[in-house]
Design a protein around this motif. Structure first.
Motif, PDB file in Angstrom:
ATOM      1  N   GLU A  13      46.713  37.104  44.110  1.00  0.00           N
ATOM      2  CA  GLU A  13      47.176  36.871  42.745  1.00  0.00           C
ATOM      3  C   GLU A  13      47.090  35.396  42.422  1.00  0.00           C
ATOM      4  O   GLU A  13      47.215  34.550  43.298  1.00  0.00           O
ATOM      5  N   GLY A  14      46.859  35.124  41.151  1.00  0.00           N
ATOM      6  CA  GLY A  14      46.820  33.747  40.692  1.00  0.00           C
ATOM      7  C   GLY A  14      45.489  33.411  40.045  1.00  0.00           C
ATOM      8  O   GLY A  14      44.616  34.253  39.891  1.00  0.00           O
ATOM      9  N   ARG A  15      45.370  32.169  39.677  1.00  0.00           N
ATOM     10  CA  ARG A  15      44.146  31.698  39.032  1.00  0.00           C
ATOM     11  C   ARG A  15      43.036  31.549  40.048  1.00  0.00           C
ATOM     12  O   ARG A  15      43.300  31.267  41.220  1.00  0.00           O
ATOM     13  N   PHE A  16      41.807  31.756  39.597  1.00  0.00           N
ATOM     14  CA  PHE A  16      40.647  31.503  40.441  1.00  0.00           C
ATOM     15  C   PHE A  16      39.674  30.648  39.656  1.00  0.00           C
ATOM     16  O   PHE A  16      39.688  30.626  38.422  1.00  0.00           O
ATOM     17  N   ASP A  17      38.824  29.937  40.373  1.00  0.00           N
ATOM     18  CA  ASP A  17      37.883  29.015  39.740  1.00  0.00           C
ATOM     19  C   ASP A  17      36.570  29.049  40.508  1.00  0.00           C
ATOM     20  O   ASP A  17      36.528  28.707  41.687  1.00  0.00           O
ATOM     21  N   GLY A  18      35.507  29.473  39.833  1.00  0.00           N
ATOM     22  CA  GLY A  18      34.176  29.433  40.419  1.00  0.00           C
ATOM     23  C   GLY A  18      33.625  30.801  40.774  1.00  0.00           C
ATOM     24  O   GLY A  18      34.355  31.760  40.979  1.00  0.00           O
ATOM     25  N   ARG A  19      32.315  30.823  40.818  1.00  0.00           N
ATOM     26  CA  ARG A  19      31.597  32.075  41.079  1.00  0.00           C
ATOM     27  C   ARG A  19      31.925  32.660  42.448  1.00  0.00           C
ATOM     28  O   ARG A  19      32.103  33.865  42.594  1.00  0.00           O
ATOM     29  N   GLU A  20      32.006  31.825  43.471  1.00  0.00           N
ATOM     30  CA  GLU A  20      32.310  32.334  44.816  1.00  0.00           C
ATOM     31  C   GLU A  20      33.686  32.995  44.852  1.00  0.00           C
ATOM     32  O   GLU A  20      33.858  34.046  45.468  1.00  0.00           O
ATOM     33  N   ALA A  21      34.661  32.395  44.198  1.00  0.00           N
ATOM     34  CA  ALA A  21      36.007  32.971  44.160  1.00  0.00           C
ATOM     35  C   ALA A  21      36.002  34.302  43.413  1.00  0.00           C
ATOM     36  O   ALA A  21      36.625  35.278  43.852  1.00  0.00           O
ATOM     37  N   PHE A  22      35.292  34.352  42.290  1.00  0.00           N
ATOM     38  CA  PHE A  22      35.193  35.596  41.519  1.00  0.00           C
ATOM     39  C   PHE A  22      34.541  36.688  42.352  1.00  0.00           C
ATOM     40  O   PHE A  22      35.065  37.812  42.451  1.00  0.00           O
ATOM     41  N   ASP A  23      33.409  36.388  42.982  1.00  0.00           N
ATOM     42  CA  ASP A  23      32.710  37.372  43.815  1.00  0.00           C
ATOM     43  C   ASP A  23      33.603  37.849  44.963  1.00  0.00           C
ATOM     44  O   ASP A  23      33.649  39.044  45.274  1.00  0.00           O
ATOM     45  N   ARG A  24      34.300  36.923  45.604  1.00  0.00           N
ATOM     46  CA  ARG A  24      35.184  37.279  46.724  1.00  0.00           C
ATOM     47  C   ARG A  24      36.275  38.240  46.261  1.00  0.00           C
ATOM     48  O   ARG A  24      36.554  39.251  46.912  1.00  0.00           O
ATOM     49  N   LEU A  25      36.872  37.967  45.112  1.00  0.00           N
ATOM     50  CA  LEU A  25      37.921  38.838  44.591  1.00  0.00           C
ATOM     51  C   LEU A  25      37.369  40.216  44.211  1.00  0.00           C
ATOM     52  O   LEU A  25      38.034  41.233  44.440  1.00  0.00           O
ATOM     53  N   LEU A  26      36.174  40.256  43.648  1.00  0.00           N
ATOM     54  CA  LEU A  26      35.555  41.548  43.344  1.00  0.00           C
ATOM     55  C   LEU A  26      35.331  42.352  44.618  1.00  0.00           C
ATOM     56  O   LEU A  26      35.616  43.558  44.667  1.00  0.00           O
ATOM     57  N   ARG A  27      34.824  41.705  45.657  1.00  0.00           N
ATOM     58  CA  ARG A  27      34.575  42.397  46.928  1.00  0.00           C
ATOM     59  C   ARG A  27      35.877  42.919  47.535  1.00  0.00           C
ATOM     60  O   ARG A  27      35.926  44.035  48.056  1.00  0.00           O
ATOM     61  N   ILE A  28      36.921  42.107  47.477  1.00  0.00           N
ATOM     62  CA  ILE A  28      38.225  42.539  47.998  1.00  0.00           C
ATOM     63  C   ILE A  28      38.715  43.759  47.226  1.00  0.00           C
ATOM     64  O   ILE A  28      39.194  44.732  47.810  1.00  0.00           O
ATOM     65  N   ASP A  50      25.863  38.840  36.800  1.00  0.00           N
ATOM     66  CA  ASP A  50      26.240  38.037  37.956  1.00  0.00           C
ATOM     67  C   ASP A  50      27.325  38.686  38.821  1.00  0.00           C
ATOM     68  O   ASP A  50      27.930  38.043  39.660  1.00  0.00           O
ATOM     69  N   TRP A  51      27.566  39.974  38.653  1.00  0.00           N
ATOM     70  CA  TRP A  51      28.489  40.693  39.527  1.00  0.00           C
ATOM     71  C   TRP A  51      27.734  41.084  40.798  1.00  0.00           C
ATOM     72  O   TRP A  51      26.532  41.351  40.744  1.00  0.00           O
ATOM     73  N   PRO A  52      28.396  41.186  41.933  1.00  0.00           N
ATOM     74  CA  PRO A  52      27.707  41.564  43.175  1.00  0.00           C
ATOM     75  C   PRO A  52      27.533  43.080  43.335  1.00  0.00           C
ATOM     76  O   PRO A  52      27.702  43.633  44.420  1.00  0.00           O
ATOM     77  N   LEU A  53      27.163  43.755  42.259  1.00  0.00           N
ATOM     78  CA  LEU A  53      27.056  45.217  42.291  1.00  0.00           C
ATOM     79  C   LEU A  53      25.891  45.725  43.128  1.00  0.00           C
ATOM     80  O   LEU A  53      25.931  46.848  43.617  1.00  0.00           O
ATOM     81  N   GLY A  54      24.852  44.929  43.290  1.00  0.00           N
ATOM     82  CA  GLY A  54      23.688  45.378  44.045  1.00  0.00           C
ATOM     83  C   GLY A  54      23.810  45.168  45.536  1.00  0.00           C
ATOM     84  O   GLY A  54      22.944  45.593  46.301  1.00  0.00           O
ATOM     85  N   PRO A 123      44.676  50.661  38.346  1.00  0.00           N
ATOM     86  CA  PRO A 123      46.033  51.070  37.964  1.00  0.00           C
ATOM     87  C   PRO A 123      47.151  50.131  38.437  1.00  0.00           C
ATOM     88  O   PRO A 123      48.263  50.203  37.920  1.00  0.00           O
ATOM     89  N   SER A 124      46.865  49.249  39.400  1.00  0.00           N
ATOM     90  CA  SER A 124      47.944  48.388  39.889  1.00  0.00           C
ATOM     91  C   SER A 124      47.584  46.905  39.985  1.00  0.00           C
ATOM     92  O   SER A 124      48.437  46.097  40.355  1.00  0.00           O
ATOM     93  N   TRP A 125      46.348  46.535  39.637  1.00  0.00           N
ATOM     94  CA  TRP A 125      45.908  45.149  39.801  1.00  0.00           C
ATOM     95  C   TRP A 125      44.716  44.916  38.878  1.00  0.00           C
ATOM     96  O   TRP A 125      44.017  45.863  38.506  1.00  0.00           O
ATOM     97  N   PHE A 126      44.489  43.661  38.511  1.00  0.00           N
ATOM     98  CA  PHE A 126      43.319  43.358  37.686  1.00  0.00           C
ATOM     99  C   PHE A 126      42.752  42.005  38.058  1.00  0.00           C
ATOM    100  O   PHE A 126      43.414  41.155  38.652  1.00  0.00           O
ATOM    101  N   LEU A 127      41.508  41.828  37.662  1.00  0.00           N
ATOM    102  CA  LEU A 127      40.785  40.576  37.816  1.00  0.00           C
ATOM    103  C   LEU A 127      40.161  40.304  36.455  1.00  0.00           C
ATOM    104  O   LEU A 127      39.366  41.107  35.967  1.00  0.00           O
ATOM    105  N   HIS A 128      40.559  39.220  35.806  1.00  0.00           N
ATOM    106  CA  HIS A 128      40.071  38.924  34.455  1.00  0.00           C
ATOM    107  C   HIS A 128      39.420  37.551  34.448  1.00  0.00           C
ATOM    108  O   HIS A 128      40.089  36.535  34.653  1.00  0.00           O
TER     109      HIS A 128
END
Length: 171
Positions: A13-28, A50-54, A123-128
């Motif tokens: 939880e909390g603020r994130f900054d940068g593409r690597e942080a965003f990708d890491r949170l998506l993977r988690i 730029d999402w790591p969907l592939g 349902p219990s968490w988000f990444l915006h």
């Protein structure tokens, strides 16, 4: 994909900054989806380019999550980037069409990138991702903020049209 042992007991939880942080949170979040039994996932982004969907790990996580009674919602302004950049995801989407719903919100060229929020909602968490260009945003389980994000996504969804079919049928 992080192993179950590598997943934190609570999501970051909390603020994130940068593409690597965003990708890491998506993977988690993708890895946590099956473990936590989330029935619904919402992916929302102007184009998901730029999402790591592939990535293989993303597909393995979605495969582990997908089951009866699950639902994946994708909302975008356009899906052409998904088709070009995320071949594994396109194949997975084709196989799991019965649990995937996709819509596109048409926006004028002047509004491009400002109509659809960039977010992963559960349902219990988000990444915006509030600042898409710099990949800055907020990850949280806060119910009030999560609800407001869901309302924003639903408003776009109501204005959007079906898009990104699993297959195209011709005569």
């Amino acid at each position: 994909m992080p192993s179950d042992a590598a997943l934190p007991s609570s999501l970051p939880e909390g603020r994130f900054d940068g593409r690597e942080a965003f990708d890491r949170l998506l993977r988690i979040a993708l890895a946590a989806a099956a473990q936590r039994g989330w029935k619904e996932l919402i992916f929302s982004d102007p184009d998901f380019a730029d999402w790591p969907l592939g990535e293989r790990a993303s597909i393995e996580a979605l495969q582990a999550w997908s089951a009866s009674g699950r639902r994946l919602v994708l909302l975008a302004e356009r899906f052409d980037g998904v088709e070009r950049r995320h071949a594994r995801f396109v194949g997975w989407r084709r196989s799991w069409d019965h649990i995937v719903e996709c819509r596109a919100l048409r926006v004028s060229p002047a509004q491009a990138g400002s109509g659809v929020p960039s977010a992963l909602w559960t349902p219990s968490w988000f990444l915006h991702r509030i600042d898409v260009e710099r990949s800055r945003g907020l990850a949280s389980a806060d119910a009030r903020t999560r609800s407001a994000l869901r309302e924003s996504i639903e408003e776009c969804w109501r204005q959007a049209r079906p898009a990104f079919p699993a297959s195209t049928l011709g005569l």
